[in-house]
Design a protein around this motif. Structure first.
Motif, PDB file in Angstrom:
ATOM      1  N   PRO A  41       0.579  -1.567   0.042  1.00 31.94           N
ATOM      2  CA  PRO A  41      -0.166   0.298  -0.245  1.00 31.94           C
ATOM      3  C   PRO A  41       0.638   1.733   0.268  1.00 31.94           C
ATOM      4  CG  PRO A  41      -1.034  -1.633   1.722  1.00 31.94           C
ATOM      5  CD  PRO A  41       0.370  -2.154   1.257  1.00 31.94           C
ATOM      6  N   PHE A  42       2.554   1.302  -0.359  1.00 32.25           N
ATOM      7  CA  PHE A  42       3.045   2.342   0.358  1.00 32.25           C
ATOM      8  C   PHE A  42       3.883   2.915  -0.742  1.00 32.25           C
ATOM      9  CE2 PHE A  42       2.613   0.393   4.565  1.00 32.25           C
ATOM     10  CZ  PHE A  42       1.602   2.026   5.441  1.00 32.25           C
ATOM     11  N   ASP A  43       3.876   1.776  -1.692  1.00 36.75           N
ATOM     12  CA  ASP A  43       4.428   1.238  -2.511  1.00 36.75           C
ATOM     13  C   ASP A  43       5.797   0.580  -2.204  1.00 36.75           C
ATOM     14  OD1 ASP A  43       5.069   0.917  -5.751  1.00 36.75           O
ATOM     15  OD2 ASP A  43       6.117   3.064  -5.469  1.00 36.75           O
ATOM     16  N   LEU A  44       6.605   0.351  -1.636  1.00 30.77           N
ATOM     17  CA  LEU A  44       7.395  -0.307  -0.870  1.00 30.77           C
ATOM     18  C   LEU A  44       7.274  -2.082  -0.859  1.00 30.77           C
ATOM     19  CD1 LEU A  44       7.240   2.526   2.088  1.00 30.77           C
ATOM     20  CD2 LEU A  44       9.200   2.236  -0.220  1.00 30.77           C
ATOM     21  N   GLY A  45       6.738  -2.565  -1.775  1.00 27.76           N
ATOM     22  CA  GLY A  45       7.078  -4.444  -1.546  1.00 27.76           C
ATOM     23  C   GLY A  45       6.190  -4.542  -0.719  1.00 27.76           C
ATOM     24  N   SER A  46       6.536  -6.078  -0.622  1.00 33.16           N
ATOM     25  CA  SER A  46       5.672  -7.032  -0.379  1.00 33.16           C
ATOM     26  C   SER A  46       7.323  -7.627   0.585  1.00 33.16           C
ATOM     27  CB  SER A  46       4.690  -8.313  -0.577  1.00 33.16           C
ATOM     28  OG  SER A  46       4.872  -8.839   0.403  1.00 33.16           O
ATOM     29  N   GLN A  65       5.697  13.235   4.040  1.00 31.45           N
ATOM     30  CA  GLN A  65       5.281  11.641   3.233  1.00 31.45           C
ATOM     31  C   GLN A  65       6.109  10.805   3.928  1.00 31.45           C
ATOM     32  OE1 GLN A  65       5.132  10.676  -0.367  1.00 31.45           O
ATOM     33  NE2 GLN A  65       3.569   8.714  -0.385  1.00 31.45           N
ATOM     34  N   ARG A  66       7.352  11.028   3.762  1.00 28.34           N
ATOM     35  CA  ARG A  66       8.564   9.985   4.473  1.00 28.34           C
ATOM     36  C   ARG A  66       8.491   8.822   5.986  1.00 28.34           C
ATOM     37  NH1 ARG A  66      14.254  11.586   4.906  1.00 28.34           N
ATOM     38  NH2 ARG A  66      14.103  13.031   6.067  1.00 28.34           N
ATOM     39  N   ALA A  67       7.962  11.109   6.702  1.00 31.32           N
ATOM     40  CA  ALA A  67       7.864  10.714   7.750  1.00 31.32           C
ATOM     41  C   ALA A  67       6.895   9.919   8.244  1.00 31.32           C
ATOM     42  CB  ALA A  67       7.902  11.753   8.765  1.00 31.32           C
ATOM     43  N   GLU A  68       5.878  10.286   7.397  1.00 31.12           N
ATOM     44  CA  GLU A  68       4.510   9.369   8.154  1.00 31.12           C
ATOM     45  C   GLU A  68       3.968   8.086   7.623  1.00 31.12           C
ATOM     46  OE1 GLU A  68       1.672  11.987   5.649  1.00 31.12           O
ATOM     47  OE2 GLU A  68       1.489  14.284   6.951  1.00 31.12           O
ATOM     48  N   VAL A  69       5.397   7.690   6.452  1.00 30.51           N
ATOM     49  CA  VAL A  69       4.844   5.802   6.200  1.00 30.51           C
ATOM     50  C   VAL A  69       6.052   5.685   7.109  1.00 30.51           C
ATOM     51  CG1 VAL A  69       5.353   4.307   4.092  1.00 30.51           C
ATOM     52  CG2 VAL A  69       4.265   6.830   3.303  1.00 30.51           C
ATOM     53  N   ALA A  70       6.414   6.262   7.462  1.00 26.48           N
ATOM     54  CA  ALA A  70       8.162   5.798   8.046  1.00 26.48           C
ATOM     55  C   ALA A  70       6.991   4.787   9.791  1.00 26.48           C
ATOM     56  CB  ALA A  70       9.041   5.972   9.024  1.00 26.48           C
ATOM     57  N   ARG A  71       6.536   5.807   9.823  1.00 32.31           N
ATOM     58  CA  ARG A  71       5.329   5.900  11.956  1.00 32.31           C
ATOM     59  C   ARG A  71       4.072   4.762  10.826  1.00 32.31           C
ATOM     60  NH1 ARG A  71       3.394   4.904  16.117  1.00 32.31           N
ATOM     61  NH2 ARG A  71       5.495   3.960  16.445  1.00 32.31           N
ATOM     62  N   GLU A  72       3.574   4.398   9.856  1.00 33.40           N
ATOM     63  CA  GLU A  72       2.981   3.923   9.607  1.00 33.40           C
ATOM     64  C   GLU A  72       3.125   2.488   9.705  1.00 33.40           C
ATOM     65  OE1 GLU A  72      -0.882   2.276  10.049  1.00 33.40           O
ATOM     66  OE2 GLU A  72      -0.496   4.674  10.091  1.00 33.40           O
ATOM     67  N   ILE A  73       4.532   2.476   9.523  1.00 30.79           N
ATOM     68  CA  ILE A  73       5.330   1.119   8.992  1.00 30.79           C
ATOM     69  C   ILE A  73       5.552   0.339  10.240  1.00 30.79           C
ATOM     70  CG2 ILE A  73       6.988  -0.344   8.414  1.00 30.79           C
ATOM     71  CD1 ILE A  73       6.798   1.878   6.012  1.00 30.79           C
ATOM     72  N   GLY A  74       5.583   2.026  11.089  1.00 29.50           N
ATOM     73  CA  GLY A  74       5.605   1.617  12.924  1.00 29.50           C
ATOM     74  C   GLY A  74       5.532   1.039  13.478  1.00 29.50           C
ATOM     75  N   ARG A  75       3.910   1.576  13.186  1.00 29.05           N
ATOM     76  CA  ARG A  75       2.108   1.160  13.764  1.00 29.05           C
ATOM     77  C   ARG A  75       2.070  -0.161  13.432  1.00 29.05           C
ATOM     78  NH1 ARG A  75       0.667   6.219  11.892  1.00 29.05           N
ATOM     79  NH2 ARG A  75       0.663   7.726  14.008  1.00 29.05           N
ATOM     80  N   GLN A  76       1.994  -0.330  12.201  1.00 23.13           N
ATOM     81  CA  GLN A  76       1.553  -1.795  11.577  1.00 23.13           C
ATOM     82  C   GLN A  76       2.318  -3.229  12.156  1.00 23.13           C
ATOM     83  OE1 GLN A  76       1.409  -1.806   7.459  1.00 23.13           O
ATOM     84  NE2 GLN A  76       1.899  -4.370   7.207  1.00 23.13           N
ATOM     85  N   ALA A  77       3.282  -2.505  12.963  1.00 22.93           N
ATOM     86  CA  ALA A  77       4.523  -3.863  13.725  1.00 22.93           C
ATOM     87  C   ALA A  77       4.573  -3.283  15.317  1.00 22.93           C
ATOM     88  CB  ALA A  77       5.701  -4.176  13.016  1.00 22.93           C
ATOM     89  N   ALA A  78       3.733  -2.494  15.956  1.00 24.87           N
ATOM     90  CA  ALA A  78       3.575  -2.250  17.005  1.00 24.87           C
ATOM     91  C   ALA A  78       4.853  -1.905  17.702  1.00 24.87           C
ATOM     92  CB  ALA A  78       3.087  -3.609  17.806  1.00 24.87           C
ATOM     93  N   VAL A  79       5.552  -0.840  16.979  1.00 23.63           N
ATOM     94  CA  VAL A  79       6.240  -0.334  17.359  1.00 23.63           C
ATOM     95  C   VAL A  79       6.049   1.109  18.292  1.00 23.63           C
ATOM     96  CG1 VAL A  79       8.633   0.992  16.282  1.00 23.63           C
ATOM     97  CG2 VAL A  79       7.856  -0.525  15.443  1.00 23.63           C
TER      98      VAL A  79
END
Length: 316
Positions: free
Chosen positions: A137-142, A169-183
């Motif tokens: 969804p972030f265009d960053l692959g699986s 956008q970079r910071a927002e996407v990184a934070r969302e990836i962190g949330r996805q992994a419960a960081v």
């Protein structure tokens, strides 16, 4: 006194070659997920080797003496970027034990509980359950996560692409990836303001590294100037004194920063700035784009040999 071979390859005065070492973190113990960051044990022999072969100065002093043509033989500077807490807790005691000065560049937005975007992604890959980490969804692959190597490959691929997203956008996407992994959102990874003040009081030179660590080349000039200025003013407010040295985020000349950013740095009253161009600074080097280099080797012999090779290869 520096060893004879290093002094011969980097003589004093106008022919000097200033070696500026760049580090980011020094880990209390080796971390398999961060193989490029030295442990305290590794950094101890690096510091001992540098102390035995170089005349180490702060960046401010080295920049002044380079301009004046009075650098000592085998002159060097040790620098750290970003403001990690382990710089104060782990690296500084080792440096102090060897009588080595160092310069620390601080990205002020992450002090007091913050976390940089790249660390957000790395921690997400650390904490994510085995299996697929789907970042399409972030265009960053699986990414298939099964062991440490797969996690390293995964986060390196993501960081390489995410680095050049639009800044916010970079910071927002990184934070969302962190949330996805419960960081967790807050972190003790970076220094507190009190630690920064103690580091400075202990004798370290403190420099600026922007506020939010953007790639300046990707920003409009007005925003780039504001980022550089904000980082300077915030560090000065914490320390209560003027900051005179600067490091460009990411720092590759022509890709991440350019001559116009050097003019901004000069206008703001800095006396020197460093890039990440991997060579050594001779008398002709631009004082607002001084190169830096650190051998990536993990044995003393190879580390020393690469230091010598860099001095030899830059004789011209």
């Amino acid at each position: 006194m520096p060893s004879l071979l290093f002094r011969a390859l980097s003589p004093a005065g106008s022919s000097a070659k200033l070696s500026i070492f760049i580090f980011h973190r020094v880990l209390p113990a080796a971390d398999p997920l961060l193989p490029f960051e030295p442990s305290a044990e590794e950094f101890a022999w690096m510091a001992r080797l540098i102390a035995g072969n170089f005349h180490v100065l702060s960046l401010g002093e080295a920049a002044r003496r380079r301009q004046a043509g009075t650098l000592p033989a085998a002159a060097a500077v040790i620098t750290f970027d970003d403001g990690y807490a382990d710089n104060f807790e782990v690296a500084w005691p080792i440096l102090a034990a060897h009588g080595l000065p160092a310069t620390f560049f601080i990205a002020t937005a992450f002090l007091d509980g913050g976390r940089m975007w790249n660390d957000e992604v790395i921690e997400a890959f650390r904490k994510a359950s085995p299996g697929e980490l789907d970042l399409r969804p972030f265009d960053l692959g699986s990414h298939t996560l099964s062991d440490t190597s797969s996690r390293i490959r995964g986060y390196e691929a993501v960081l390489g692409k995410l680095k050049y997203f639009e800044h916010h956008q970079r910071a927002e996407v990184a934070r969302e990836i962190g949330r996805q992994a419960a960081v967790p959102e807050r972190s003790e990874l970076m220094m507190s303001s009190d630690q920064l003040k103690m580091l400075h009081a202990a004798g370290a030179e403190i420099g600026a590294h922007t506020h939010t660590h953007p790639i300046l080349e990707g920003l409009p000039d007005e925003q780039a100037f504001a980022e550089i200025a904000a980082g300077k003013l915030e560090v000065e407010a914490i320390l209560g004194e003027t900051v005179s040295v600067f490091a460009y985020p990411n720092g590759v000349p022509g890709r991440d920063c350019s001559a116009r950013h050097g003019k901004m740095v000069e206008k703001l009253g800095f006396t020197a700035a460093v890039s990440t161009q991997p060579r050594f600074a001779n008398a002709q080097a631009d004082r607002f784009h001084l190169p830096r280099f650190t051998p990536w080797d993990r044995t003393p012999g190879r580390f020393a040999a690469r230091c010598l090779l860099q001095l030899w290869s830059s004789r011209a």
